[in-house]
Design a protein around this motif. Structure first.
Motif, PDB file in Angstrom:
ATOM      1  N   UNK A   1       0.878  -1.172   0.000  1.00  0.00           N
ATOM      2  CA  UNK A   1       0.000   0.000   0.000  1.00  0.00           C
ATOM      3  C   UNK A   1       0.911   1.217   0.000  1.00  0.00           C
ATOM      4  N   UNK A   2       0.801   2.069  -1.022  1.00  0.00           N
ATOM      5  CA  UNK A   2       1.747   3.170  -1.183  1.00  0.00           C
ATOM      6  C   UNK A   2       1.010   4.484  -1.393  1.00  0.00           C
ATOM      7  N   UNK A   3       1.617   5.577  -0.899  1.00  0.00           N
ATOM      8  CA  UNK A   3       1.132   6.937  -1.112  1.00  0.00           C
ATOM      9  C   UNK A   3       2.281   7.737  -1.714  1.00  0.00           C
ATOM     10  N   UNK A   4       2.039   8.348  -2.885  1.00  0.00           N
ATOM     11  CA  UNK A   4       3.101   9.091  -3.558  1.00  0.00           C
ATOM     12  C   UNK A   4       2.658  10.519  -3.842  1.00  0.00           C
ATOM     13  N   UNK A   5       3.596  11.451  -3.601  1.00  0.00           N
ATOM     14  CA  UNK A   5       3.367  12.847  -3.967  1.00  0.00           C
ATOM     15  C   UNK A   5       4.388  13.250  -5.028  1.00  0.00           C
TER      16      UNK A   5
ATOM     17  N   UNK B   1      15.918   9.897   4.751  1.00  0.00           N
ATOM     18  CA  UNK B   1      14.921   8.839   4.605  1.00  0.00           C
ATOM     19  C   UNK B   1      14.730   8.051   5.893  1.00  0.00           C
ATOM     20  N   UNK B   2      15.813   7.820   6.612  1.00  0.00           N
ATOM     21  CA  UNK B   2      15.708   7.038   7.846  1.00  0.00           C
ATOM     22  C   UNK B   2      15.243   7.875   9.032  1.00  0.00           C
TER      23      UNK B   2
ATOM     24  N   UNK C   1       1.023  -4.084  13.451  1.00  0.00           N
ATOM     25  CA  UNK C   1       0.420  -5.068  12.549  1.00  0.00           C
ATOM     26  C   UNK C   1       1.448  -6.047  11.990  1.00  0.00           C
ATOM     27  N   UNK C   2       2.722  -5.812  12.259  1.00  0.00           N
ATOM     28  CA  UNK C   2       3.740  -6.653  11.660  1.00  0.00           C
ATOM     29  C   UNK C   2       4.062  -6.249  10.235  1.00  0.00           C
ATOM     30  N   UNK C   3       3.749  -5.004   9.872  1.00  0.00           N
ATOM     31  CA  UNK C   3       4.059  -4.498   8.533  1.00  0.00           C
ATOM     32  C   UNK C   3       5.373  -3.733   8.559  1.00  0.00           C
ATOM     33  N   UNK C   4       5.828  -3.363   7.355  1.00  0.00           N
ATOM     34  CA  UNK C   4       7.052  -2.575   7.234  1.00  0.00           C
ATOM     35  C   UNK C   4       6.728  -1.289   6.475  1.00  0.00           C
ATOM     36  N   UNK C   5       7.062  -0.151   7.074  1.00  0.00           N
ATOM     37  CA  UNK C   5       6.811   1.160   6.459  1.00  0.00           C
ATOM     38  C   UNK C   5       8.142   1.755   6.035  1.00  0.00           C
ATOM     39  N   UNK C   6       8.288   2.050   4.742  1.00  0.00           N
ATOM     40  CA  UNK C   6       9.539   2.595   4.214  1.00  0.00           C
ATOM     41  C   UNK C   6       9.247   3.787   3.318  1.00  0.00           C
ATOM     42  N   UNK C   7      10.292   4.575   3.073  1.00  0.00           N
ATOM     43  CA  UNK C   7      10.202   5.745   2.190  1.00  0.00           C
ATOM     44  C   UNK C   7      11.141   5.542   1.013  1.00  0.00           C
ATOM     45  N   UNK C   8      10.655   5.878  -0.186  1.00  0.00           N
ATOM     46  CA  UNK C   8      11.452   5.729  -1.396  1.00  0.00           C
ATOM     47  C   UNK C   8      11.436   7.047  -2.164  1.00  0.00           C
TER      48      UNK C   8
ATOM     49  N   UNK D   1       8.097  11.766  -3.448  1.00  0.00           N
ATOM     50  CA  UNK D   1       8.434  10.761  -2.437  1.00  0.00           C
ATOM     51  C   UNK D   1       7.326   9.719  -2.400  1.00  0.00           C
ATOM     52  N   UNK D   2       7.694   8.468  -2.166  1.00  0.00           N
ATOM     53  CA  UNK D   2       6.728   7.367  -2.120  1.00  0.00           C
ATOM     54  C   UNK D   2       6.891   6.640  -0.787  1.00  0.00           C
TER      55      UNK D   2
END
Length: 459
Positions: free
Chosen positions: A382-386, A396-397, A428-435, A441-442
């Motif tokens: 699931x991604x959100x991009x601007x 990023x970190x 939830x055991x998910x991983x949230x990252x920035x690209x 940015x995504x």
């Protein structure tokens, strides 16, 4: 070599090898002993066995040897100068005898003529001889079985036959002992250490979100129980500290809400003068910080979540509709990509909505006017991009740290939105990252990032 299993097995193998080597050295030393005692014991045992093989008739007279012993009469015939026996009565008359020459027993001398149980020695044909007398009683009468053999014969039997065969036997026994007990020791160690591996796995599963968990000591070896108990007590102290911190954060935020509401009401009563507008903005900024602090405190507690199969596309459409007015006020377009087919994840629906809302708010704040912010729904992402200016690679970190704010943000946010998203994702055991994208940015949420509580529901 730090492995307990390796150390125990090395100690076992070393002990076994040293034990076997010691036994073999002792056996070798005893087997090479050639003193009178050595021969006397062998002759006495041989004479006792031969006495048991005597056969008597109905009148109680000895008539010969058993069939089993008769099969070995060749030995006395071929070795008559080195091995002989005779059976005499109480008067010294010979009743039975092997094929030895008369000179053989004549050389035995007085020792053999003394009819009593015991040992005697003499010399015959230049060879030292050792003999033994065994008393046999039958129907009230007494007989004397005498057996004599040369030292060289018994030495031949021991050094050329008995000792090599016994050495081979001891070698086979030692090898079997080493292998069988080695396997048993290894299996036992695996069985003994299995509870330790289970406790280790349980300890590895404990995280800041599951400090309520405790290690079980039911199957742990007694020597390890104090260590496990100490670890559990440390977890209890950690849990109390963590709970105190969360309660303080929630209490402080709650206590601040009422004064801020009263201040805002008093300012609004005073009117809308030019000097009051900045004050209202500051009050609104503080109110938003307090609300986000409360939300952060709630998001940090896993027990606040109710996991259930949730359609991600449906929640994404709700978030887009909810923020449509905010986006339009900043001349930013919102677009939903994917989600036409059901994409079901195990999630807390309200927390997922909050995560998407915060990601979209963050993207809208950084997106330039006349650009698009897109929400992309995939089977496991699931991604959100601007399409904004983005951030530097070194940032990023740091984006998910509390109170971090981007340089191009157009409002006075508290810097807690992405931190709340990170808390929800981890719960939830998910991983949230920035690209980084070109441009923009995504921010990507990936199912199964840490594999704890939830994931995609596959049909």
């Amino acid at each position: 070599m730090n492995s307990l299993t390796v150390k125990v097995m090395v100690a076992y193998v070393t002990g076994m090898v040293l034990t076997i080597a010691t036994l073999m050295l002792v056996f070798n030393g005893l087997s090479t002993l050639r003193g009178p005692l050595y021969f006397d014991e062998d002759i006495a045992e041989f004479a006792e066995e031969l006495a048991e093989q005597l056969v008597f008739d109905a009148a109680g007279q000895p008539v010969g040897l058993s069939k089993k012993e008769q099969q070995r009469t060749w030995m006395y015939r071929l070795l008559k100068d080195d091995l002989a026996y005779r059976l005499v009565d109480a008067s010294g008359r010979v009743v039975l005898a092997s094929q030895a020459d008369d000179a053989f027993w004549a050389a035995a001398g007085p020792g053999a003529r003394r009819l009593r149980q015991g040992h005697f020695s003499f010399e015959y044909a230049g060879q030292p001889m050792r003999g033994a007398t065994e008393v046999v009683e039958r129907d009230g009468r007494r007989w004397y079985l005498q057996l004599a053999g040369s030292g060289r014969l018994f030495e031949l039997f021991h050094l050329e036959f008995a000792i090599p065969f016994m050495g081979v036997g001891m070698g086979i026994f030692a090898t079997v002992l080493l292998l069988v007990f080695g396997v048993c020791a290894y299996v036992m160690l695996r069985h003994v250490l299995k509870p330790l591996h289970e406790v280790s796995a349980s300890a590895a599963a404990i995280s800041p979100r599951s400090v309520h968990g405790r290690l079980q000591v039911d199957r742990v070896p007694t020597e390890i129980v104090p260590l496990v108990d100490s670890f559990n007590r440390a977890l209890e102290r950690l849990q109390r500290g963590y709970k105190t911190q969360q309660e303080f954060l929630a209490t402080a935020a709650h206590e601040l809400k009422t004064p801020l509401a009263l201040i805002r009401a008093q300012v609004e009563v005073l009117g809308t003068g030019k000097g009051l507008e900045p004050l209202l903005q500051d009050v609104e900024h503080m109110t938003r910080q307090v609300q986000q602090l409360l939300l952060l405190a709630e998001a940090s507690e896993v027990q606040n979540y109710a996991f259930a199969p949730t359609d991600v596309g449906e929640v994404a459409r709700e978030a887009v509709d909810y923020l449509h007015r905010m986006a339009r006020g900043r001349e930013v377009e919102l677009a939903l990509v994917g989600g036409e087919d059901p994409v079901v994840w195990m999630a807390d629906r309200g927390a997922l909505f909050t995560l998407l809302k915060n990601l979209l708010e963050n993207a809208i704040q950084h997106a330039p006017a006349q650009t698009c912010v897109s929400v992309e729904v995939g089977p496991a992402t699931l991604a959100v991009r601007d399409r904004g200016p983005g951030v530097g690679p070194h940032q990023l970190t740091r984006m998910f740290a509390r109170f971090w704010r981007g340089a191009h943000r157009r409002d006075h946010g508290a810097g807690l939105g992405l931190a709340i998203c990170q808390e929800i994702a981890e719960a939830h055991g998910w991983r949230l990252t920035a690209e980084l994208e070109d441009p923009g940015l995504r921010l990507v949420v990936t199912v199964g990032g840490s594999g704890e509580e939830a994931g995609a529901v596959r049909g």
